[in-house]
Design an enzyme around this catalytic site. Structure first.
Site, PDB file in Angstrom:
ATOM      1  N   VAL A  44       0.837  -1.205   0.000  1.00 36.75           N
ATOM      2  CA  VAL A  44       0.000   0.000   0.000  1.00 36.75           C
ATOM      3  C   VAL A  44       0.870   1.252   0.000  1.00 36.75           C
ATOM      4  O   VAL A  44       0.615   2.214  -0.732  1.00 36.75           O
ATOM      5  CB  VAL A  44      -0.969  -0.002   1.199  1.00 36.75           C
ATOM      6  CG1 VAL A  44      -1.800   1.284   1.214  1.00 36.75           C
ATOM      7  CG2 VAL A  44      -1.895  -1.202   1.130  1.00 36.75           C
ATOM      8  N   CYS A  45       1.924   1.253   0.813  1.00 30.92           N
ATOM      9  CA  CYS A  45       2.833   2.405   0.870  1.00 30.92           C
ATOM     10  C   CYS A  45       3.476   2.673  -0.484  1.00 30.92           C
ATOM     11  O   CYS A  45       3.685   3.824  -0.874  1.00 30.92           O
ATOM     12  CB  CYS A  45       3.932   2.157   1.902  1.00 30.92           C
ATOM     13  SG  CYS A  45       3.359   1.936   3.583  1.00 30.92           S
ATOM     14  N   THR A  46       3.802   1.599  -1.185  1.00 24.84           N
ATOM     15  CA  THR A  46       4.421   1.754  -2.501  1.00 24.84           C
ATOM     16  C   THR A  46       3.505   2.519  -3.441  1.00 24.84           C
ATOM     17  O   THR A  46       3.944   3.425  -4.161  1.00 24.84           O
ATOM     18  CB  THR A  46       4.755   0.362  -3.082  1.00 24.84           C
ATOM     19  OG1 THR A  46       5.701  -0.289  -2.218  1.00 24.84           O
ATOM     20  CG2 THR A  46       5.354   0.480  -4.480  1.00 24.84           C
ATOM     21  N   LEU A  49       3.267   6.401  -2.173  1.00 28.42           N
ATOM     22  CA  LEU A  49       4.416   7.242  -2.511  1.00 28.42           C
ATOM     23  C   LEU A  49       4.496   7.466  -4.016  1.00 28.42           C
ATOM     24  O   LEU A  49       4.856   8.555  -4.483  1.00 28.42           O
ATOM     25  CB  LEU A  49       5.699   6.615  -1.984  1.00 28.42           C
ATOM     26  CG  LEU A  49       5.863   6.678  -0.463  1.00 28.42           C
ATOM     27  CD1 LEU A  49       7.094   5.902  -0.024  1.00 28.42           C
ATOM     28  CD2 LEU A  49       5.957   8.102   0.025  1.00 28.42           C
TER      29      LEU A  49
END
Length: 208
Positions: A44-46, A49
């Site tokens: 999810v963070c990928t 960002l």
């Protein structure tokens, strides 16, 4: 520590993927967004960002500087950025803080022990040029943020900072806004040349 709206955003110095920074110096007189990520190399963070990088021009248009924070080390950040650029077809060129000591996470209350003792939740802070906290959003680790909503909120904050108005539910730029209760109707009719639509004495619309 729990930051509330109107509080002064704490300053800090940190090591990032763009070098060592002083937060206040990095922001200058611009608006800022500081947002946290539970860990590097997470799916999810990928996407988050990557989406932030894709919106570079939109943030620049609003004079907003973005800064991300994760509790992992700098070398992991640098490897992760390469993965983000590859998988999200973009170029991450905003700083990502290597917050191994959790100093920044602690200053901004980004670790919620009942969710995780070690990883940050998805916190997001909008900070005004006066270094005051204008907005806070907190998502669980499993839910990615809606960056169109982040931009919409910034548009609302910047508009209402300049004019005596508020934005209604589901408002988008260019739509009617609500005249602030602090402005009497007679004064509002002089203040807003496009006219004032009075639905109720307390509910008055205008255009900016």
């Amino acid at each position: 520590m729990s930051l509330r709206l109107g509080d002064t955003a704490p300053n800090f110095k940190a090591t990032t993927t763009a070098g060592d920074i002083d937060f206040y110096e990095y922001l200058g007189d611009s608006w800022g967004i500081l947002f946290s990520h539970p860990a590097d190399y997470t799916p999810v963070c990928t996407t988050e960002l990557g989406r932030t990088a894709q919106l570079k021009d939109e943030f620049a248009k609003r004079d907003v500087k973005v800064l991300a924070v994760s509790v992992d080390a700098l070398d992991r950040h640098q490897g992760w950025v390469r993965d983000i650029n590859e998988t999200q077809n973009t170029t991450v060129d905003f700083p990502i803080i290597a917050d191994e000591t959790r100093e920044v996470a602690g200053l901004y209350g980004m670790i919620h022990p009942n969710a995780s003792e070690t990883f940050t939740v998805r916190s997001l802070f909008v900070i005004g040029p006066d270094k005051k906290v204008k907005l806070t959003l907190t998502y669980p680790a499993s839910t990615g943020r809606n960056f169109n909503e982040v931009l919409r909120v910034v548009d609302s904050l910047q508009l209402t900072a300049k004019h005596s108005v508020a934005t209604p539910a589901d408002w988008n730029p260019g739509e009617k806004v609500i005249v602030a209760l602090s402005v009497p109707t007679e004064q509002a009719q002089e203040k807003f040349p496009k006219g004032v639509e009075i639905v109720k004495p307390y509910l008055r619309y205008t255009e900016i």
